[in-house]
Scaffold this motif. Sequence first.
Motif, PDB file in Angstrom:
ATOM      1  N   LEU A   7      70.283  44.288  84.891  1.00 30.43           N
ATOM      2  CA  LEU A   7      70.833  45.466  85.073  1.00 30.43           C
ATOM      3  C   LEU A   7      72.061  44.601  85.914  1.00 30.43           C
ATOM      4  O   LEU A   7      73.077  45.469  85.778  1.00 30.43           O
ATOM      5  N   LEU A   8      71.998  44.200  86.459  1.00 28.98           N
ATOM      6  CA  LEU A   8      73.303  43.558  87.590  1.00 28.98           C
ATOM      7  C   LEU A   8      73.927  42.911  86.739  1.00 28.98           C
ATOM      8  O   LEU A   8      74.275  41.606  87.533  1.00 28.98           O
ATOM      9  N   THR A   9      74.128  43.610  85.662  1.00 31.57           N
ATOM     10  CA  THR A   9      75.089  42.293  84.443  1.00 31.57           C
ATOM     11  C   THR A   9      75.565  42.687  83.846  1.00 31.57           C
ATOM     12  O   THR A   9      76.196  43.885  83.519  1.00 31.57           O
ATOM     13  N   ASP A  10      76.756  42.338  83.785  1.00 31.96           N
ATOM     14  CA  ASP A  10      78.738  42.634  82.472  1.00 31.96           C
ATOM     15  C   ASP A  10      77.838  42.814  81.586  1.00 31.96           C
ATOM     16  O   ASP A  10      77.019  41.460  80.638  1.00 31.96           O
ATOM     17  N   GLY A  64      62.662  44.668  81.664  1.00 26.81           N
ATOM     18  CA  GLY A  64      61.573  45.754  80.943  1.00 26.81           C
ATOM     19  C   GLY A  64      61.818  47.019  80.481  1.00 26.81           C
ATOM     20  O   GLY A  64      62.752  46.615  79.408  1.00 26.81           O
ATOM     21  N   ASP A  65      60.413  47.881  79.756  1.00 25.84           N
ATOM     22  CA  ASP A  65      60.946  48.266  79.138  1.00 25.84           C
ATOM     23  C   ASP A  65      61.894  49.287  79.016  1.00 25.84           C
ATOM     24  O   ASP A  65      62.819  50.055  78.808  1.00 25.84           O
ATOM     25  N   ASP A  66      61.950  49.847  80.397  1.00 29.60           N
ATOM     26  CA  ASP A  66      62.989  51.163  81.223  1.00 29.60           C
ATOM     27  C   ASP A  66      64.964  49.757  80.787  1.00 29.60           C
ATOM     28  O   ASP A  66      65.697  51.298  79.953  1.00 29.60           O
ATOM     29  N   GLU A  67      64.756  48.891  80.793  1.00 28.03           N
ATOM     30  CA  GLU A  67      66.124  47.974  80.663  1.00 28.03           C
ATOM     31  C   GLU A  67      66.176  47.635  79.245  1.00 28.03           C
ATOM     32  O   GLU A  67      67.072  48.382  78.408  1.00 28.03           O
ATOM     33  N   LYS A  83      64.573  42.255  71.019  1.00 28.93           N
ATOM     34  CA  LYS A  83      63.428  41.363  70.983  1.00 28.93           C
ATOM     35  C   LYS A  83      63.646  40.039  72.393  1.00 28.93           C
ATOM     36  O   LYS A  83      62.596  39.665  72.693  1.00 28.93           O
ATOM     37  N   TYR A  84      64.522  38.962  71.752  1.00 30.58           N
ATOM     38  CA  TYR A  84      65.469  38.188  72.916  1.00 30.58           C
ATOM     39  C   TYR A  84      64.403  38.487  74.229  1.00 30.58           C
ATOM     40  O   TYR A  84      63.921  37.761  75.415  1.00 30.58           O
ATOM     41  N   LEU A  85      65.458  39.571  74.507  1.00 29.72           N
ATOM     42  CA  LEU A  85      65.245  40.150  76.748  1.00 29.72           C
ATOM     43  C   LEU A  85      63.971  40.159  76.529  1.00 29.72           C
ATOM     44  O   LEU A  85      63.516  40.039  77.647  1.00 29.72           O
ATOM     45  N   GLU A  86      63.708  41.182  75.459  1.00 31.93           N
ATOM     46  CA  GLU A  86      61.814  41.698  75.690  1.00 31.93           C
ATOM     47  C   GLU A  86      61.166  40.901  76.875  1.00 31.93           C
ATOM     48  O   GLU A  86      60.462  40.397  77.056  1.00 31.93           O
ATOM     49  N   ASN A  87      61.123  38.992  76.180  1.00 35.52           N
ATOM     50  CA  ASN A  87      60.461  37.555  76.609  1.00 35.52           C
ATOM     51  C   ASN A  87      61.586  37.141  77.205  1.00 35.52           C
ATOM     52  O   ASN A  87      60.664  36.076  77.713  1.00 35.52           O
ATOM     53  N   TYR A  88      62.568  37.845  77.658  1.00 41.06           N
ATOM     54  CA  TYR A  88      63.017  36.224  78.356  1.00 41.06           C
ATOM     55  C   TYR A  88      62.433  36.193  79.890  1.00 41.06           C
ATOM     56  O   TYR A  88      62.369  37.118  81.041  1.00 41.06           O
ATOM     57  N   ARG A  89      62.707  35.021  80.359  1.00 41.46           N
ATOM     58  CA  ARG A  89      62.506  34.117  81.266  1.00 41.46           C
ATOM     59  C   ARG A  89      63.392  32.848  81.659  1.00 41.46           C
ATOM     60  O   ARG A  89      63.493  31.941  80.262  1.00 41.46           O
TER      61      ARG A  89
END
Length: 441
Positions: A7-10, A64-67, A83-89
């Motif tokens: 979340l250090l993200t615009d 993660g869950d909080d984000e 859903k996409y972000l849940e698995n983002y790498r």
Amino acid sequence: MTSSTALLTDRYELTMLGAALRDGTAARPSVFELFSRRLSGGRRFGVVAGTGRLLTLLRDFRFGDDELRFLHDDGVVDAETLKYLENYRFTGSVHGYREGELYFPGSPILTVEGTFADAVVLETLALSVLNHDSAVATAASRMSIAAGERPLAEMGSRRAAERSAVAAARAAFIAGFASTSNLEAGRQWGIPTMGTAAHSWTLLHDTEEDAFRAQIESLGTNTTLLVDTYDIRAGVETAIRVAGTGLGGVRLDSGDLPTVAAAVRTQLDELGAADTKITVTSDLDEYAIAALAASPVDFYGVGTSVVTGSGYPTAGMVYKLVARQDPSGSWVGVAKASTDKASKGGRKAAFRTLRDGVAVSETVVVSDGFEAVSTAAEHPDSRSLQVTLVDGGEIDDSHEGAAGTASARAHHLRVREEMPVRALALSKSDPAIPTVFVDAE
């Protein structure tokens, strides 16, 4: 437990991602480039710093869950994007200038390759790290050049945010500073730490002599005594009377430093303390350091100026899409055409062209695709500037930690020697060498 950096993200990075997932362009192979259109403040070169920190932060770029809960509750993205972000790498690749390298306008400092979805979300993290650290390192390098063989200590933590202070200490060390006052920087990055006492220590005691005597008893005669709380001449006399002629050093933090340093050196010599060193602090920048070149000063301590980039707290870098595949699978160079903010499309290979070991230009070879990118063998009088930092999502950890920091420092001091003499001047001017763009054949 490691905290996420996701979340250090615009916000717009994630809204673009969501829209790309919906219209089918999220998986389109893309190339993003981080570069600077110009050098801040009429400086003659810039210094790349922050790369090792960025790689470590990239490891923790996970939702993660909080984000995910925050993104859902705040209505930032839709369910498909969550859903996409849940698995983002990050599974792409990153190539770039080695940390400590010099850069010039248009230098492809960082090249991020992957799907659009992979790469677009890294914009803010990459820019926040490299813009800050490179600004500090560029200022610090100028100070290091001005100081010559005299060591510099970074002591600006109280003039920066707490985490920025640690990053600034690291950037200054890479660019030639010898030590820092910041203990966390010492712990994380293996930077030598320094520090003895402030004016409050002297003011705590009934007399200056009591303060000096207590400090000597605690730290030994090799310590440095701050002699300007009251009268400098009296302070020097007291320091030598208490510590003896083997006193390690005295520190000056006020007054007309060239005049005061000369008087203190004369007094120390007359008292038989010829080996006692003089450290000066007091709002130094590269110009003040240069003005002290002929003065009998042994060490410099720099605070506010170095951690704020000596008036230019950002390097002005940007992160732009420069190439992508079209629906047929062919690579297309893309570029922004806005007035004063234009970018140059295409994937790039960068080389520092040398003549008799001295840099004469930054040669950047531009290609729409991947098959025509130049190699070092095609440029025998040049040094290749880019290295692989991330390959298929695997981070090269040699750039991280204390070892990576020390390697970046050694690289910077080495490549600085390639610059023509005009690069070392402090006055405002054009870049020390031109950036020459060449189309790949």
